[in-house]
Design an enzyme around this catalytic site. Structure first.
Site, short mmCIF file in Angstrom:
data_model
loop_
_atom_site.label_atom_id
_atom_site.label_comp_id
_atom_site.label_asym_id
_atom_site.label_seq_id
_atom_site.Cartn_x
_atom_site.Cartn_y
_atom_site.Cartn_z
N GLU A 61 6.17 -6.33 -6.95
CA GLU A 61 7.62 -6.19 -6.92
C GLU A 61 8.05 -5.75 -8.33
O GLU A 61 7.69 -6.41 -9.31
CB GLU A 61 8.27 -7.53 -6.56
CG GLU A 61 9.78 -7.38 -6.42
CD GLU A 61 10.50 -8.68 -6.08
OE1 GLU A 61 9.83 -9.69 -5.79
OE2 GLU A 61 11.75 -8.65 -6.14
N ARG A 63 -4.61 -17.93 -6.40
CA ARG A 63 -4.05 -17.26 -7.58
C ARG A 63 -4.91 -17.57 -8.80
O ARG A 63 -5.54 -18.62 -8.88
CB ARG A 63 -2.67 -17.82 -7.90
CG ARG A 63 -1.60 -17.58 -6.91
CD ARG A 63 -0.36 -18.34 -7.33
NE ARG A 63 0.41 -17.58 -8.31
CZ ARG A 63 1.27 -16.61 -7.97
NH1 ARG A 63 1.45 -16.30 -6.72
NH2 ARG A 63 1.94 -15.96 -8.89
N LYS A 65 6.79 -14.59 -13.14
CA LYS A 65 7.60 -13.53 -13.73
C LYS A 65 8.99 -14.06 -14.12
O LYS A 65 9.57 -13.61 -15.10
CB LYS A 65 7.73 -12.37 -12.76
CG LYS A 65 6.59 -11.37 -12.92
CD LYS A 65 6.81 -10.14 -12.09
CE LYS A 65 6.39 -10.40 -10.66
NZ LYS A 65 6.51 -9.24 -9.78
P1 ATP Z 1 5.06 -14.11 -9.92
O1 ATP Z 1 4.83 -15.37 -9.14
O2 ATP Z 1 4.39 -14.06 -11.23
O3 ATP Z 1 6.48 -13.74 -10.02
P2 ATP Z 1 4.66 -12.45 -7.67
O4 ATP Z 1 3.64 -12.88 -6.70
O5 ATP Z 1 6.08 -12.67 -7.29
O6 ATP Z 1 4.32 -13.00 -9.09
P3 ATP Z 1 4.33 -9.69 -7.10
O7 ATP Z 1 4.83 -8.53 -7.86
O8 ATP Z 1 4.89 -9.95 -5.75
O9 ATP Z 1 4.53 -10.93 -8.03
O10 ATP Z 1 2.75 -9.67 -7.04
C1 ATP Z 1 2.02 -8.56 -6.61
C2 ATP Z 1 0.69 -9.01 -6.12
O11 ATP Z 1 -0.02 -9.70 -7.14
C3 ATP Z 1 0.81 -9.95 -4.94
O12 ATP Z 1 -0.12 -9.55 -3.96
C4 ATP Z 1 0.47 -11.29 -5.51
O13 ATP Z 1 -0.12 -12.10 -4.53
C5 ATP Z 1 -0.48 -10.93 -6.65
N1 ATP Z 1 -0.43 -11.95 -7.70
C6 ATP Z 1 0.65 -12.38 -8.38
N2 ATP Z 1 0.33 -13.37 -9.24
C7 ATP Z 1 -1.01 -13.56 -9.11
C8 ATP Z 1 -1.95 -14.46 -9.71
N3 ATP Z 1 -1.58 -15.35 -10.64
N4 ATP Z 1 -3.25 -14.38 -9.32
C9 ATP Z 1 -3.62 -13.49 -8.39
N5 ATP Z 1 -2.80 -12.63 -7.79
C10 ATP Z 1 -1.50 -12.66 -8.13
MG MG Z 2 5.77 -11.83 -4.92
#
Ligand code: ATP
Ligand code: MG
Length: 558
Positions: A37, A262, A272
């Site tokens: 995102e 994760r 984020k």
């Molecule tokens: P955050 O929780 O940091 O805001 P998010 O999951 O909302 O992260 P996205 O931009 O939606 O951020 O993430 C893109 C991809 O990266 C998704 O498939 C998510 O599952 C993966 N992802 C995000 N954080 C991690 C992590 N700590 N370890 C592994 N994969 C991750």
């Molecule tokens: Mg997300």
């Protein structure tokens, strides 16, 4: 990825993929995607998802899409799109021309919503957000059906079109899937599919008044792109029945969702939202502050893409939640830097040394390896002169017994230089050392020492005549608590490490530093691994310490 499970090799997702290929599912085609995102910069956690998706597809001759999941106009920005692309390229991955946006699917998703309404599987709900949340129930108590749930298909179609025409205010109504208000899975209790948002979108402007929720966009976007394996993190496990419901009701491509744990690392935060807060409230100097766990910050700090890849591959992929020790990441980084870093001498906190018996205008050219681990890295020449700098910590008037560096009357070897013996020293009125006078032993030159003098300590130095001023930035972990978000009663900002950045503006480096290219990695002897900062200029050299030389992780393993 590393084989960390049973025979046949590969982690559990690798095994699922291999059995899908063996059974001829989707004609043996493998297609993954990375779906960020664009509401912030990528962090080290994302690199796990990036590496997993790209490496798996490549291993089986498949493809990986980059898809921006941009369904929330309030948080998303074009600069984040650009930053994310730069970071993925830096890690070494390429999506060719397969750059997609969930917002490009808004028309298709709108049609999908119409289809569900026509099947009697979606309805417009005028309940207020408070009423809706009250009627949702709890995991142990069934929810209640909305009074609007039995609206006719015709009414729902008309109302949904009027939502998109801008005839309702934000929050006045939503479109919900009609599933099961008493399902034990809360995500199945008539989840919201569309809401009204009067915020312009970074790509579609004001064209849309309604936006699909993440749950109504994410899985469907995978289907539209015919993604075979939709890899995501564990928190989406409970959403899977909903995504499968949409796939069945809409009769669209059945992407298979598989969840993995994760990546979490101690002494940092990886949400984020929290990272954005650190930036907005200026606790750090921006998304690329070298203390941030963002890929932009780590790049600026001097991390190599190779080290990050090695780290992720070493960890493997599993479903079990765990927190990784930051020192394991640093250990992997040192392994890579040790092979590639050019060795240089830099004195961070200098005191002047004058060599009494060294002729005034005399100089000795000292050859020195650029990297003893890599003969191809060649040598440089360092000029040994009458006046030098050494580290303030390498001279003590009254040292403890195990101290093998310079002391009054004592001996020390200068790396790529000669043996010195301290004759006397000068202090200011507060006892601070201003200058040390030594004699040197001409026959003790490094590489051809015939002096027979035995010394225990070897220290680094820089010629006062040729040394160049540099600014050094030393970093420590950003938080002084292992799990800054793990305290229910305390704000994570309370755990910010006040000493996470130390500026050293008086450092002096050997002149070959001037040839530094921004990509070059350095080992400043005894001081750590360094890289030039993005703000560094030839007139004002700035180096970031990437990591110290000391390796606490490998010590722990012993
Ligand atoms: P955050 O929780 O940091 O805001 P998010 O999951 O909302 O992260 P996205 O931009 O939606 O951020 O993430 C893109 C991809 O990266 C998704 O498939 C998510 O599952 C993966 N992802 C995000 N954080 C991690 C992590 N700590 N370890 C592994 N994969 C991750
Ligand atoms: Mg997300």
């Amino acid at each position: 990825m590393e084989d960390n499970t049973n025979e046949g090799g590969g982690h559990f997702i690798d095994q699922i993929i291999r059995s899908d290929i063996a059974s001829g599912k989707h004609g043996g085609r493998i297609h993954t995607r990375f779906p960020p995102e664009p509401n912030g910069f990528l962090h080290i956690g994302h690199s796990k998802a990036i590496i997993l998706n790209f490496e798996l597809a490549a291993k089986y001759g498949g493809m990986t899409n980059l898809r921006f999941d941009d369904t929330n106009p309030a948080a998303e920005e074009t600069r984040f799109v650009e930053g994310i692309k730069e970071d993925i390229r830096w890690l070494g991955y390429d999506w060719d021309d397969r750059e997609y946006y969930a917002s490009d699917y808004f028309p298709t998703l709108f049609e999908y919503a119409i289809k569900l309404i026509k099947k009697g599987k979606a309805y417009v709900d005028h309940s207020s957000p408070e009423e809706m949340s009250k009627m949702r129930g709890t995991p142990t108590k069934p929810g209640q059906e909305s009074p609007y749930r039995q609206r006719s298909i015709e009414d729902n179609l008309e109302l949904f079109h009027r939502m998109q025409a801008g005839e309702f205010e934000e929050g006045e109504c939503v479109l919900r899937a009609k599933i099961d208000m008493s399902s034990p899975n809360m995500h199945m209790r008539d989840p919201v599919m569309y809401r009204i948002l009067n915020t312009p979108h970074h790509r579609t402007g004001t064209k849309w008044k309604i936006y699909p929720t993440y749950d109504f966009a994410h899985g469907q976007s995978d289907s539209i792109e015919k993604i075979t394996h939709s890899l995501c993190t564990l928190e989406f496990e409970n959403h899977r029945p909903l995504y499968e419901w949409f796939i069945r009701e809409l009769e669209i491509f059945p992407s298979r969702q598989i969840e993995f744990a994760r990546l979490n690392i101690n002494y940092t935060v990886m949400s984020k939202r929290k990272l954005l807060q650190l930036v907005k409230e200026k606790h750090v100097d921006g998304w690329d502050d070298p203390r941030m766990p963002t890929l932009a910050g780590m790049r600026r700090r001097g991390y190599t893409p190779q080290a990050i890849r090695n780290f992720i591959l070493k960890l493997g992929i599993a479903k079990r939640k765990h927190i990784i020790d930051l020192s394991l990441l640093e250990h992997t980084l040192r392994e890579d830097l040790n092979n590639i870093a050019l060795r240089r001498m830099v004195v961070i906190d200098p005191i002047r040394v004058v060599i009494s018996n060294f002729p005034e205008h005399h100089e000795e050219a000292m050859p020195a390896d650029n990297n003893p681990r890599d003969p191809e890295a060649g040598k440089r020449t360092i000029q040994f002169t009458k006046e030098l700098y050494i580290e303030r910590a390498d001279f003590m008037v009254d040292p403890p017994s195990k101290y093998h560096r310079l002391r009054p009357g004592g001996f020390v070897r200068l790396k790529h230089g000669f043996i010195l013996q301290c004759e006397h020293y000068q202090q200011d009125s507060e006892g601070k050392i201003i200058e040390v006078t030594c004699k040197y032993f001409p026959e003790s030159k490094s590489g051809s020492d015939t002096s027979g003098i035995k010394v225990k300590g070897v220290i680094h130095w820089v010629s006062a005549k040729y040394g160049v001023p540099i600014e050094i930035r030393l970093y420590d972990r950003l938080f002084n608590d292992e799990n800054p978000l793990g305290h229910a009663d305390r704000d994570f900002l309370e755990f910010l490490n006040p000493d996470s950045l130390k500026l050293c503006t008086n450092a002096i480096g050997e002149p070959s530093i001037l040839e530094a290219n921004k990509q070059d990695r350095y080992q400043f002897l005894r001081n750590g691994y360094f890289v030039q900062d993005t703000e560094s200029t030839p007139g004002h050299l700035i180096f970031n310490r990437t990591v110290t030389l000391r390796d606490s992780w490998s010590k722990k393993q012993k």
